[in-house]
Design an enzyme around this catalytic site. Structure first.
Site, PDB file in Angstrom:
ATOM      1  N   LYS A  92      -4.297  40.833 111.925  1.00  0.00           N
ATOM      2  CA  LYS A  92      -3.821  42.184 112.156  1.00  0.00           C
ATOM      3  C   LYS A  92      -3.875  43.021 110.878  1.00  0.00           C
ATOM      4  CE  LYS A  92       0.188  40.666 113.872  1.00  0.00           C
ATOM      5  NZ  LYS A  92       1.546  40.625 114.489  1.00  0.00           N
ATOM      6  N   ASP A 130      -8.759  36.341  99.759  1.00  0.00           N
ATOM      7  CA  ASP A 130      -7.811  35.601  98.927  1.00  0.00           C
ATOM      8  C   ASP A 130      -8.399  34.211  98.649  1.00  0.00           C
ATOM      9  OD1 ASP A 130      -5.205  35.416  97.655  1.00  0.00           O
ATOM     10  OD2 ASP A 130      -4.515  34.259  99.360  1.00  0.00           O
TER      11      ASP A 130
HETATM   12  P1  5GP Z   1      -7.488  33.899 102.769  1.00  0.00           P
HETATM   13  O1  5GP Z   1      -6.568  33.102 101.904  1.00  0.00           O
HETATM   14  O2  5GP Z   1      -7.970  33.106 103.938  1.00  0.00           O
HETATM   15  O3  5GP Z   1      -8.616  34.525 101.976  1.00  0.00           O
HETATM   16  O4  5GP Z   1      -6.608  35.091 103.345  1.00  0.00           O
HETATM   17  C1  5GP Z   1      -5.938  34.907 104.542  1.00  0.00           C
HETATM   18  C2  5GP Z   1      -4.996  35.994 104.859  1.00  0.00           C
HETATM   19  O5  5GP Z   1      -3.833  35.798 104.080  1.00  0.00           O
HETATM   20  C3  5GP Z   1      -5.419  37.418 104.583  1.00  0.00           C
HETATM   21  O6  5GP Z   1      -6.247  37.967 105.573  1.00  0.00           O
HETATM   22  C4  5GP Z   1      -4.058  38.078 104.571  1.00  0.00           C
HETATM   23  O7  5GP Z   1      -3.652  38.358 105.890  1.00  0.00           O
HETATM   24  C5  5GP Z   1      -3.192  37.002 103.946  1.00  0.00           C
HETATM   25  N1  5GP Z   1      -2.998  37.301 102.516  1.00  0.00           N
HETATM   26  C6  5GP Z   1      -3.654  36.817 101.454  1.00  0.00           C
HETATM   27  N2  5GP Z   1      -3.205  37.350 100.306  1.00  0.00           N
HETATM   28  C7  5GP Z   1      -2.208  38.198 100.661  1.00  0.00           C
HETATM   29  C8  5GP Z   1      -1.326  39.076  99.933  1.00  0.00           C
HETATM   30  O8  5GP Z   1      -1.343  39.228  98.712  1.00  0.00           O
HETATM   31  N3  5GP Z   1      -0.427  39.784 100.679  1.00  0.00           N
HETATM   32  C9  5GP Z   1      -0.361  39.684 102.036  1.00  0.00           C
HETATM   33  N4  5GP Z   1       0.545  40.433 102.638  1.00  0.00           N
HETATM   34  N5  5GP Z   1      -1.162  38.888 102.749  1.00  0.00           N
HETATM   35  C10 5GP Z   1      -2.075  38.154 102.069  1.00  0.00           C
END
Ligand code: 5GP
Ligand code: MG
Length: 180
Positions: free
Chosen positions: A42, A101
């Protein structure tokens, strides 16, 4: 909500200016390609709504919703909660994401969409946190709004426990908010 924010990292104006710049690049890139623009729910909704209005080409809008469960024995395993509804075979796909991330969710999304044989897949992420990348992730974003330091951010679609998504800027929460 504003009182919970320690520091504004990106103002509303900075975000909108950058989206305008990216919009010009993406408008040129996707002229005559009728792309399917896939948002990953979302967190992306706010960015998606602003970004798509700056990509001035005919396009189709679609969404994916992932769920990840990180129980004791299954860290980071991802599932498709809601798949794209468009038939993307032979189509040019542009993925919009809120934040790159660890890379787990983008890697999963790209692999999932590749199986549907699109003509191309590119990634546009509003935020990139390269310091957090999981070792072994070689995937790169084609378009990045802002590269940010390794801090947990909220606002502009990003949440903490489903809160703060409707802040118009990106900020860092006060530490005491986590301990409430
Ligand atoms: P990934 O770790 O798979 O690259 O990121 C997965 C999801 O984690 C992102 O789409 C996001 O929803 C959440 N996410 C990662 N870093 C942050 C952050 O700094 N703040 C927030 N609110 N969500 C994060
Ligand atoms: Mg996300």
């Amino acid at each position: 909500m504003d009182k919970d924010i320690e520091q504004i990292l990106l103002t509303e104006e900075q975000i909108q200016n950058r989206i305008r710049e990216l919009g010009e690049v993406l408008t040129a890139e996707y002229a005559d390609k009728n792309p399917v623009i896939v948002g990953v729910l979302k967190g992306v909704v706010v960015f998606y709504a602003d970004m798509v209005r700056r990509i001035k080409v005919p396009c189709q809008m679609d969404f994916m919703w992932l769920s990840s469960y990180s129980g004791a024995n299954s860290t980071g395993k991802m599932l498709v909660r809601q798949d794209v509804t468009a038939d993307i075979a032979g189509r040019h796909v542009l993925i919009l994401e809120d934040i790159f991330d660890t890379g787990n969710s983008l890697e999963f999304t790209v692999n999932h969409l590749k199986e549907k044989n699109p003509a191309s897949i590119k990634i546009c992420t509003l935020l990139d946190k390269p310091e957090r990348r999981r070792p072994g992730v070689t995937l790169q974003a084609d378009y990045v709004g802002f590269t940010i330091p390794n801090a947990f951010v909220v606002g502009y679609g990003l949440d903490y426990n489903e809160k703060y998504r409707n802040l118009p800027y990106v900020g860092i929460l006060k530490p005491e908010v986590y301990t409430k």
